[in-house]
Design a protein around this motif. Sequence first.
Motif, PDB file in Angstrom:
ATOM      1  N   PRO A  15      -3.878  -7.608  45.419  1.00  0.00           N
ATOM      2  CA  PRO A  15      -4.932  -7.630  46.446  1.00  0.00           C
ATOM      3  C   PRO A  15      -5.249  -9.075  46.833  1.00  0.00           C
ATOM      4  CG  PRO A  15      -5.512  -6.136  44.663  1.00  0.00           C
ATOM      5  CD  PRO A  15      -4.323  -6.912  44.192  1.00  0.00           C
ATOM      6  N   LEU A  16      -5.300  -9.342  48.127  1.00  0.00           N
ATOM      7  CA  LEU A  16      -5.591 -10.684  48.606  1.00  0.00           C
ATOM      8  C   LEU A  16      -7.089 -10.880  48.800  1.00  0.00           C
ATOM      9  CD1 LEU A  16      -2.853 -11.190  51.371  1.00  0.00           C
ATOM     10  CD2 LEU A  16      -2.684 -11.643  48.910  1.00  0.00           C
ATOM     11  N   LYS A  17      -7.521 -12.134  48.669  1.00  0.00           N
ATOM     12  CA  LYS A  17      -8.903 -12.500  48.975  1.00  0.00           C
ATOM     13  C   LYS A  17      -9.004 -13.210  50.313  1.00  0.00           C
ATOM     14  CE  LYS A  17     -10.345 -12.861  44.133  1.00  0.00           C
ATOM     15  NZ  LYS A  17     -10.887 -13.767  43.073  1.00  0.00           N
ATOM     16  N   SER A  18      -7.871 -13.716  50.796  1.00  0.00           N
ATOM     17  CA  SER A  18      -7.833 -14.356  52.115  1.00  0.00           C
ATOM     18  C   SER A  18      -6.389 -14.402  52.590  1.00  0.00           C
ATOM     19  CB  SER A  18      -8.405 -15.768  52.063  1.00  0.00           C
ATOM     20  OG  SER A  18      -7.467 -16.663  51.501  1.00  0.00           O
ATOM     21  N   GLY A  19      -6.222 -14.651  53.890  1.00  0.00           N
ATOM     22  CA  GLY A  19      -4.882 -14.737  54.445  1.00  0.00           C
ATOM     23  C   GLY A  19      -4.100 -15.918  53.917  1.00  0.00           C
ATOM     24  N   ASP A  20      -4.795 -16.939  53.424  1.00  0.00           N
ATOM     25  CA  ASP A  20      -4.118 -18.120  52.884  1.00  0.00           C
ATOM     26  C   ASP A  20      -3.305 -17.775  51.636  1.00  0.00           C
ATOM     27  OD1 ASP A  20      -5.173 -19.719  54.860  1.00  0.00           O
ATOM     28  OD2 ASP A  20      -6.900 -20.365  53.661  1.00  0.00           O
ATOM     29  N   GLU A  21      -3.647 -16.685  50.964  1.00  0.00           N
ATOM     30  CA  GLU A  21      -2.948 -16.323  49.734  1.00  0.00           C
ATOM     31  C   GLU A  21      -1.628 -15.603  49.991  1.00  0.00           C
ATOM     32  OE1 GLU A  21      -6.533 -15.735  46.463  1.00  0.00           O
ATOM     33  OE2 GLU A  21      -5.874 -13.972  47.622  1.00  0.00           O
ATOM     34  N   LEU A  22      -1.361 -15.205  51.212  1.00  0.00           N
ATOM     35  CA  LEU A  22      -0.149 -14.473  51.534  1.00  0.00           C
ATOM     36  C   LEU A  22       1.085 -15.336  51.281  1.00  0.00           C
ATOM     37  CD1 LEU A  22       1.224 -11.967  52.783  1.00  0.00           C
ATOM     38  CD2 LEU A  22       0.850 -13.009  55.026  1.00  0.00           C
ATOM     39  N   ALA A  23       1.992 -14.848  50.438  1.00  0.00           N
ATOM     40  CA  ALA A  23       3.235 -15.559  50.112  1.00  0.00           C
ATOM     41  C   ALA A  23       4.393 -14.883  50.838  1.00  0.00           C
ATOM     42  CB  ALA A  23       3.461 -15.562  48.603  1.00  0.00           C
TER      43      ALA A  23
END
Length: 334
Positions: A38-46
């Motif tokens: 689960p992501l907390k923000s779009g910046d975490e998308l790898a």
Amino acid sequence: MPKTITEQNLRLLVDTLLKEGARVVAPKQAGTMALYEPLKSGDELALGALPRRSAKETFFPLCETILTFEKDKGGVRVNDVDPASFPETVLLCARPCDAAAPSILDAVFSWDYNDEFYLERRRKTTIIGLACTTADDACFCTAVGLSPADTRGSDLFLTPLEGGGYAAQAVTDKGKELLEKRAQFFSDAGSAKPLPPAEPAGESLDLEKIKSWLDNNFENPLWTEIADRCAGCGACAFLCPACHCFDIVDEGTEAKGARRKSWDACGFAKFTNHASGHNPRDMQNKRYRNRIMHKFKYYGDKFGQTLCTGCGRCIRACPVGIDIKAVLDEINSK
């Protein structure tokens, strides 16, 4: 009209979904590997390599509580977990080998009993698939009838473009709805060409021929040869997008506790141990044989589908180097 989305807008889409209360599960960097989390923000998308574990945890958690109980002088109170409380979810950037798996698992979770925990998560999840442009020696999706650009199981499918960004193709009504509702993040397709899809190593397998061999070789010495190396660790089953064995246990005390559903694996020595002490699969070769039989014979006999998407995770993780593709190649050559 075909649509595209930039990487920046894809991350903004994640942020918007999160602000609206949706759960977004996507590849996320965890140390040296990526995991579906689960992501907390779009910046975490790898947006890199295939995640270490499969995406099946989105629908079928490693461990989940299905009820709690508490005993007092008034008796026993049982509280069920309500699947209606599960959040709307977007599974983002699921690779084709992961996106295809839930539609295979649907059959077993809605066969003679509807598993509402699994089925409610499925109903509330939109899957956004992502084509693979690279593959390693363990990838063999093409050998089992899929491909690095297969849209099977996806609601919306993304294809990387030359120069950056992604082409967006709606595959289902869910995907069309997402495109329409989030139109501000998408643009009309330009002249950018899709990056060429990956080319997994190895030739296609004759799955019907393999099944025919399995039909007639239950006691073949090959099973013993293979299982001489198998450690029965269960890593292959726990990483597989399509393995689905589980156990249900009550945990706690006589006064208070919970009933939980947890993953299990047919490769474990006690998986088929009877209360009497008898174990019909008492040797590791029998347990490994069941793994292959289940994926390439039993599931097909019952549901008309192969229980493998060729992700290669079992090959990468096996501590003793068992290569399921090599096993299938050997059977295919007989």
